[in-house]
Write an enzyme that holds these catalytic residues in place. Structure first.
Site, PDB file in Angstrom:
ATOM      1  N   HIS A   1      -9.734  -3.841  -2.577  1.00 32.92           N
ATOM      2  CA  HIS A   1      -9.424  -3.818  -4.007  1.00 32.92           C
ATOM      3  C   HIS A   1      -7.944  -4.074  -4.281  1.00 32.92           C
ATOM      4  O   HIS A   1      -7.591  -4.611  -5.323  1.00 32.92           O
ATOM      5  CB  HIS A   1      -9.849  -2.463  -4.588  1.00 32.92           C
ATOM      6  CG  HIS A   1      -9.980  -2.443  -6.082  1.00 32.92           C
ATOM      7  ND1 HIS A   1     -10.780  -3.335  -6.778  1.00 32.92           N
ATOM      8  CD2 HIS A   1      -9.410  -1.637  -7.021  1.00 32.92           C
ATOM      9  CE1 HIS A   1     -10.703  -3.076  -8.068  1.00 32.92           C
ATOM     10  NE2 HIS A   1      -9.871  -2.050  -8.245  1.00 32.92           N
TER      11      HIS A   1
ATOM     12  N   ASP B   1     -13.923  -6.122  -1.315  1.00 31.79           N
ATOM     13  CA  ASP B   1     -13.613  -5.184  -2.396  1.00 31.79           C
ATOM     14  C   ASP B   1     -14.824  -4.290  -2.657  1.00 31.79           C
ATOM     15  O   ASP B   1     -15.885  -4.780  -3.066  1.00 31.79           O
ATOM     16  CB  ASP B   1     -13.251  -5.957  -3.674  1.00 31.79           C
ATOM     17  CG  ASP B   1     -12.717  -5.074  -4.790  1.00 31.79           C
ATOM     18  OD1 ASP B   1     -13.001  -3.864  -4.786  1.00 31.79           O
ATOM     19  OD2 ASP B   1     -12.014  -5.597  -5.667  1.00 31.79           O
TER      20      ASP B   1
ATOM     21  N   SER C   1      -7.838  -5.037 -11.928  1.00 26.96           N
ATOM     22  CA  SER C   1      -8.891  -4.065 -12.198  1.00 26.96           C
ATOM     23  C   SER C   1      -9.020  -3.861 -13.709  1.00 26.96           C
ATOM     24  O   SER C   1      -9.298  -4.809 -14.429  1.00 26.96           O
ATOM     25  CB  SER C   1      -8.578  -2.766 -11.446  1.00 26.96           C
ATOM     26  OG  SER C   1      -9.707  -1.937 -11.334  1.00 26.96           O
TER      27      SER C   1
END
Length: 280
Positions: free
Chosen positions: A257, A229, A124
């Site tokens: 995610h 995601d 991320s």
């Protein structure tokens, strides 16, 4: 037998926890003490870079505990970026340079540890920071693996972020891990600051996090992706694959995610093969 099994399980957990060291590292010239967790003792180096507000333990417990066995030639280093986790003080600073500031801090940290050349596992926000490190400091990065990251923010993503800015609307299960790290009030404040900082890129820089850095990446790259995601738009994957000419790719069809947590064993095997030069 049951008692022996329980003892064995407890011993295994104790050994896993004791197989790492935690410390603060003062980075010269910055006045900043960065908290790190180290595991393994190989000559090569792998830096784990967490997501937004993340820390070594909140984001990478299965990797800290499992990767040393899979990567015996590596020392695993998980950090808390400045102002996150236990790397406080300083107070977290955002603005339009916060990804690049984290990238510089990571490079400075690894130099301080006498590990100036290293690989990166970035999730991320950590994936964005990893791309910046690899693009801006190509001589420092051997390999990188990223997931849950995009080089820019689009209009739909901005809308989604603004919809989750107020953590009071989150489920307790989603809030509690971060509330344990920061406290209820500080977590709510810090998350709102992060959302405002991320969406400012859209308002002031056409959403650009690191487009130019991606074009400069030379290191072999492994892109992993959870097909379901909800945090990043599907368009980011082909965009990255087109520009990262040495990229390999693996998709988790049901993944969201946090594929490295939800599918930790499979994920760890995949990235270990990549960093061990065994990936197909």
């Amino acid at each position: 037998m049951l008692g022996r099994l329980r003892f064995g399980q407890r011993l295994h957990l104790l050994m896993a926890r004791s197989a790492h060291t935690e410390r603060k590292v003062q980075v010269p010239g910055t006045g900043v003490d960065l908290h790190i967790v180290e595991s393994g003792n190989g000559p090569r180096s792998l830096l784990l870079m967490p997501g937004a507000l993340g820390s070594a333990w909140t984001d990478f417990r299965p990797q800290i505990e499992q990767l040393p066995k899979l990567l015996p030639e590596h020392t695993i280093i998980a950090w808390d970026p400045p102002g996150y986790g236990k790397s406080v003080p300083p107070k977290r600073e955002f603005g339009l340079e916060f990804f690049r500031n984290d990238a510089q801090a990571a490079v400075d940290l690894m130099k301080t540890l006498n590990r100036p050349k290293f690989s990166i596992l970035g999730w991320s926000d950590g994936g964005i920071t990893a791309l910046i490190v690899a693009g801006r400091y190509p001589e420092t990065v051997e390999k990188l693996a990223i997931w849950g990251a995009g080089a820019y923010l689009n209009a739909d993503e901005v809308k989604a972020l603004r919809n989750i800015r107020d953590v009071a609307k989150w489920s307790p299960r989603m809030r509690e891990p971060m509330e344990q790290v920061y406290g209820v009030e500080r977590f709510a404040q810090l998350w709102a600051e992060w959302v405002d900082a991320a969406t400012a890129f859209y308002d002031q820089r056409a959403g650009d996090f690191c487009r130019s850095e991606v074009e400069q990446v030379k290191a072999p790259t492994f892109i992993l992706h959870g097909k379901k995601d909800p945090m990043i738009a599907a368009e980011h994957i082909p965009w990255l694959r087109e520009r990262l000419t040495q990229a390999s790719y693996h998709e988790f069809p049901e993944g969201k995610h946090n594929i490295h947590l939800r599918y930790a064993e499979e994920f760890n095997k995949l990235v270990a093969d990549f960093f061990n030069d065994k990936a197909k």
